[in-house]
Design a protein around this motif. Structure first.
Motif, PDB file in Angstrom:
ATOM      1  N   ALA A 188      -6.034  -9.427   5.409  1.00 22.37           N
ATOM      2  CA  ALA A 188      -7.121  -8.741   5.984  1.00 22.37           C
ATOM      3  C   ALA A 188      -6.769  -7.176   6.224  1.00 22.37           C
ATOM      4  O   ALA A 188      -7.008  -6.240   6.376  1.00 22.37           O
ATOM      5  CB  ALA A 188      -7.343  -9.747   7.841  1.00 22.37           C
ATOM      6  N   ALA A 189      -5.138  -7.588   6.808  1.00 25.54           N
ATOM      7  CA  ALA A 189      -4.808  -6.462   7.694  1.00 25.54           C
ATOM      8  C   ALA A 189      -5.068  -5.239   6.614  1.00 25.54           C
ATOM      9  O   ALA A 189      -4.830  -4.032   6.357  1.00 25.54           O
ATOM     10  CB  ALA A 189      -3.390  -6.486   7.782  1.00 25.54           C
ATOM     11  N   TRP A 190      -4.136  -5.836   5.189  1.00 25.07           N
ATOM     12  CA  TRP A 190      -4.253  -5.121   4.185  1.00 25.07           C
ATOM     13  C   TRP A 190      -5.546  -4.930   3.648  1.00 25.07           C
ATOM     14  O   TRP A 190      -5.657  -3.557   2.815  1.00 25.07           O
ATOM     15  CB  TRP A 190      -3.347  -6.119   2.487  1.00 25.07           C
ATOM     16  N   GLU A 191      -6.396  -5.401   3.516  1.00 25.59           N
ATOM     17  CA  GLU A 191      -8.016  -5.139   2.871  1.00 25.59           C
ATOM     18  C   GLU A 191      -8.474  -4.230   4.459  1.00 25.59           C
ATOM     19  O   GLU A 191      -8.686  -2.483   3.525  1.00 25.59           O
ATOM     20  CB  GLU A 191      -8.801  -6.152   2.860  1.00 25.59           C
ATOM     21  N   ALA A 192      -7.992  -3.994   5.425  1.00 25.17           N
ATOM     22  CA  ALA A 192      -8.584  -2.730   6.088  1.00 25.17           C
ATOM     23  C   ALA A 192      -7.755  -1.646   5.778  1.00 25.17           C
ATOM     24  O   ALA A 192      -8.203  -0.574   5.777  1.00 25.17           O
ATOM     25  CB  ALA A 192      -8.542  -3.412   7.002  1.00 25.17           C
ATOM     26  N   ALA A 193      -6.161  -1.588   5.340  1.00 25.10           N
ATOM     27  CA  ALA A 193      -5.659  -0.408   5.434  1.00 25.10           C
ATOM     28  C   ALA A 193      -6.315  -0.077   3.680  1.00 25.10           C
ATOM     29  O   ALA A 193      -6.492   1.483   3.924  1.00 25.10           O
ATOM     30  CB  ALA A 193      -3.911  -0.662   5.138  1.00 25.10           C
ATOM     31  N   VAL A 194      -7.003  -0.567   2.836  1.00 25.87           N
ATOM     32  CA  VAL A 194      -8.020  -0.365   1.554  1.00 25.87           C
ATOM     33  C   VAL A 194      -8.599   0.293   1.956  1.00 25.87           C
ATOM     34  O   VAL A 194      -9.583   1.402   1.203  1.00 25.87           O
ATOM     35  CB  VAL A 194      -7.248  -2.138   1.015  1.00 25.87           C
ATOM     36  N   GLY A 195      -9.376  -0.251   2.767  1.00 23.80           N
ATOM     37  CA  GLY A 195     -10.677   0.949   3.005  1.00 23.80           C
ATOM     38  C   GLY A 195     -10.483   2.076   3.980  1.00 23.80           C
ATOM     39  O   GLY A 195     -11.469   2.769   3.432  1.00 23.80           O
ATOM     40  N   ARG A 196      -9.468   2.317   4.454  1.00 23.02           N
ATOM     41  CA  ARG A 196      -9.625   2.845   4.873  1.00 23.02           C
ATOM     42  C   ARG A 196      -8.601   4.598   4.041  1.00 23.02           C
ATOM     43  O   ARG A 196      -8.903   5.470   4.080  1.00 23.02           O
ATOM     44  CB  ARG A 196      -7.943   3.108   6.413  1.00 23.02           C
ATOM     45  N   ALA A 197      -7.766   3.645   3.577  1.00 15.62           N
ATOM     46  CA  ALA A 197      -7.497   4.993   1.881  1.00 15.62           C
ATOM     47  C   ALA A 197      -8.807   4.846   1.053  1.00 15.62           C
ATOM     48  O   ALA A 197      -8.990   6.630   0.644  1.00 15.62           O
ATOM     49  CB  ALA A 197      -6.983   4.249   1.264  1.00 15.62           C
ATOM     50  N   GLN A 198      -9.790   4.069   0.752  1.00 10.67           N
ATOM     51  CA  GLN A 198     -11.546   4.776  -0.028  1.00 10.67           C
ATOM     52  C   GLN A 198     -11.755   5.822   1.186  1.00 10.67           C
ATOM     53  O   GLN A 198     -12.098   6.182   0.216  1.00 10.67           O
ATOM     54  CB  GLN A 198     -11.858   3.349   0.070  1.00 10.67           C
ATOM     55  N   ALA A 199     -11.844   5.316   2.240  1.00  9.29           N
ATOM     56  CA  ALA A 199     -12.598   6.399   3.282  1.00  9.29           C
ATOM     57  C   ALA A 199     -11.720   7.945   3.044  1.00  9.29           C
ATOM     58  O   ALA A 199     -12.672   8.443   2.906  1.00  9.29           O
ATOM     59  CB  ALA A 199     -12.856   5.602   4.448  1.00  9.29           C
ATOM     60  N   ALA A 200     -10.678   7.893   2.906  1.00  8.21           N
ATOM     61  CA  ALA A 200      -9.664   8.894   2.481  1.00  8.21           C
ATOM     62  C   ALA A 200      -9.766   9.566   1.819  1.00  8.21           C
ATOM     63  O   ALA A 200     -10.002  11.093   1.257  1.00  8.21           O
ATOM     64  CB  ALA A 200      -8.309   8.687   3.243  1.00  8.21           C
ATOM     65  N   GLU A 201     -10.016   9.264   0.734  1.00 11.07           N
ATOM     66  CA  GLU A 201     -10.257   9.495  -1.058  1.00 11.07           C
ATOM     67  C   GLU A 201     -11.513  10.341  -0.908  1.00 11.07           C
ATOM     68  O   GLU A 201     -12.192  11.301  -1.906  1.00 11.07           O
ATOM     69  CB  GLU A 201     -10.228   8.532  -1.737  1.00 11.07           C
ATOM     70  N   VAL A 202     -12.763   9.611  -0.498  1.00  7.46           N
ATOM     71  CA  VAL A 202     -13.829  10.225  -0.224  1.00  7.46           C
ATOM     72  C   VAL A 202     -13.606  11.746   0.574  1.00  7.46           C
ATOM     73  O   VAL A 202     -14.801  12.105   0.425  1.00  7.46           O
ATOM     74  CB  VAL A 202     -15.194   9.308   0.210  1.00  7.46           C
ATOM     75  N   ASP A 203     -13.244  11.521   1.450  1.00  9.50           N
ATOM     76  CA  ASP A 203     -13.133  12.797   2.893  1.00  9.50           C
ATOM     77  C   ASP A 203     -12.500  13.894   1.681  1.00  9.50           C
ATOM     78  O   ASP A 203     -13.112  14.632   2.104  1.00  9.50           O
ATOM     79  CB  ASP A 203     -12.344  12.050   3.374  1.00  9.50           C
ATOM     80  N   ARG A 204     -11.855  13.109   0.909  1.00  6.62           N
ATOM     81  CA  ARG A 204     -11.100  13.969   0.263  1.00  6.62           C
ATOM     82  C   ARG A 204     -12.404  15.108  -1.025  1.00  6.62           C
ATOM     83  O   ARG A 204     -11.931  16.437  -0.990  1.00  6.62           O
ATOM     84  CB  ARG A 204      -9.998  13.929  -0.565  1.00  6.62           C
ATOM     85  N   GLN A 205     -13.018  14.347  -1.742  1.00  9.67           N
ATOM     86  CA  GLN A 205     -13.648  14.794  -2.513  1.00  9.67           C
ATOM     87  C   GLN A 205     -14.886  15.404  -1.192  1.00  9.67           C
ATOM     88  O   GLN A 205     -15.977  16.086  -2.188  1.00  9.67           O
ATOM     89  CB  GLN A 205     -14.680  13.756  -3.156  1.00  9.67           C
TER      90      GLN A 205
END
Length: 513
Positions: free
Chosen positions: A177-194
């Motif tokens: 679950a901690a890894w999935e949370a980190a994946v979600g935040r990474a996805q959010a950061a990638e969208v923020d970049r766009q």
């Protein structure tokens, strides 16, 4: 923590071993220990701690009455390179230059890389860890506590070399679950970049339109200054001839000074617009001076796409990023709840230990330890409950921010459309007024050249025309700017990955037990 190990020590260790009788087998020990721990599982309780946030659904936001006209005239979503549809090659080059790299984009890129590194760290924590070490130390035992024949009062040189293994089995999925949370935040950061790229392209287009408008206003102010000076010359001539008194002269002098002030103001705003573009391009102020005067752009033909507001959720980068953060917060809750439950880890050590450097490597110096370790949280002063409460609050905050973003996005679209409808009517009326003023100027100029009308009358009509042209330029610029804001409100051409479009609404976190 209680553990059960296969344990072998080297036969060179000093000291006597006590024999152990009636030793239970390793499986029996583990079963008995697990049963005891399960009976004590309620000692560290998470009862009464749950998140309260609820995600707003697009269907719950009423918009059909506000967008009834636009929904009947639905069109496509903005293209990824929507600015090319404005038909200005210089603007295309400026946006391409900015998207190649600016400090703003560098900040977003760095945040995305940081989030990706956190994902890698969380993924690595789920697997086994293997470490090696070697050491050499001097050990002296007190002869007051140890007899001389057991090593007391003498220095012993101990040399160790070993490999350590540790592996948390993650029975309840906390680390996953901690890894999935980190994946979600990474996805959010990638969208923020766009999202940063979309925001940058829109800002450059708006600054470019601003530069074109203040340049047009400078032209009108220059024409007004020429008119005011002609009127001043005429007033002075008429005053010297005794036809007019000094009142008309003073009024003409005031008009001339006002026109000079307007030119100076337009010059200042032109400089500010060029510097604003240089900043957006990530360059020095001289870059702004190299930009040629923009041509006046026409407002982009933008209407509401179909399936609004439901499709807006997947077309706005800020909404997509906010949704990923909600999912990440939900997974954080899973990880915090797993800390309340018993867990099993595997630990092992293998190496050599000797008091003699010459016999460090050998069967007699071999030492190893391997076995499971079972842990159960019993009492921690409320640390786990506080951590879970913190994760729940973070989830509620993420939900609130998502709902706020969604509501603001839909209302922004409606506001931009309403303003564009109003501006379209204003532009139409002002165009009629400008055409009438232009026709009046033509008549006045013709009358003056034919000797029927006075030059003073012609200059007065000319002032009305310039004022109408000023209002027309202002409305046109505002209309173009609003159309650009609508493009941004509709997502600015954002195209989510298929993974981003999945339903990421976290379900209520279930009890893993």
């Amino acid at each position: 923590m209680k553990s059960a190990f296969f344990d072998r020590k080297p036969n060179v260790a000093i000291g006597a071993r006590r024999a152990e009788a009636h030793r239970l087998s390793l499986p029996s020990q583990a079963l008995i220990l697990a049963a005891v721990m399960s009976s004590l599982a309620g000692c560290a309780s998470r009862a009464g701690i749950e998140p309260s946030g609820h995600i707003a659904e697009a269907g719950d936001l009423q918009a059909s009455r506000s967008l009834v006209r636009e929904l009947r005239e639905a069109s496509a979503w903005p293209a990824t390179d929507w600015w090319r549809g404005l038909g200005d090659p210089q603007l295309d080059r400026l946006i391409d230059e900015a998207l190649a790299g600016t400090p703003d984009l560098a900040v977003a890129d760095a945040r995305a890389r940081d989030a990706e590194a956190a994902t890698s760290s969380a993924r690595a924590a789920r697997g086994p860890a293997l470490d090696g070490n070697t050491s050499a130390a001097v050990n002296r035992r007190s002869n007051q506590a140890w007899p001389l024949d057991l090593g007391g009062g003498r220095n012993a040189f101990v040399r160790d070399s070993a490999v350590n293994l540790s592996w948390d089995l993650d029975l309840w999925g906390g680390k996953r679950a901690a890894w999935e949370a980190a994946v979600g935040r990474a996805q959010a950061a990638e969208v923020d970049r766009q999202a940063a790229r979309i925001e940058l392209s829109t800002a450059i287009a708006r600054a470019y339109v601003r530069l074109g408008y203040v340049s047009a206003r400078h032209d009108i102010a220059t024409a007004e200054l020429a008119r005011a000076r002609n009127l001043l010359d005429l007033a002075r001539q008429r005053s010297r001839s005794g036809i007019e008194d000094q009142l008309q002269v003073r009024r003409a002098e005031g008009d001339s000074a006002t026109a000079e002030q307007e030119i100076a103001r337009a010059d200042r705003e032109i400089g500010s617009a060029r510097i604003a573009l240089a900043i957006l391009l990530g360059k020095g102020p001289d870059r702004g001076l190299e930009i040629a005067r923009p041509s006046l752009l026409r407002p982009a033909a933008v209407t509401v796409p179909p399936n609004l507001p439901s499709d807006l959720i997947g077309r706005r980068a800020d909404i997509v990023a906010a949704r990923w953060r909600v999912e990440a917060s939900g997974r954080d809750i899973d990880a915090a709840k797993a800390e309340f439950l018993p867990n099993i880890s595997i630990a092992g050590l293998a190496g050599f230990s000797s008091l003699n450097a010459g016999s460090l490597i050998g069967a007699s110096a071999l030492t190893y330890r391997f076995g499971p370790a079972i842990s159960l949280p019993l009492f921690d002063g409320g640390r786990r409950r506080a951590n879970l409460a913190d994760r729940d609050a973070a989830y509620d905050l993420a939900v609130a921010q998502y709902n706020k973003t969604l509501v603001a996005a839909l209302n922004t679209v409606a506001d931009r459309l309403g303003n564009l409808r109003s501006l379209a009517k204003q532009v139409e009326a002002q165009q009629r007024a400008t055409d009438a003023a232009n026709a009046a100027w033509s008549i006045a100029e013709t009358r003056y050249r034919a000797g029927i009308g006075s030059y003073l009358e012609a200059l007065s009509v000319r002032q009305q025309l310039l004022a109408a042209q000023q209002r027309m330029a202002s409305l046109n610029a505002e209309q173009v700017d609003l159309s650009l804001q609508l493009i941004e409100a509709l997502g600015g051409g954002y195209r989510p990955d298929p993974q981003d479009r999945r339903a990421v609404k976290p379900a209520p976190v279930k009890d893993p037990a």
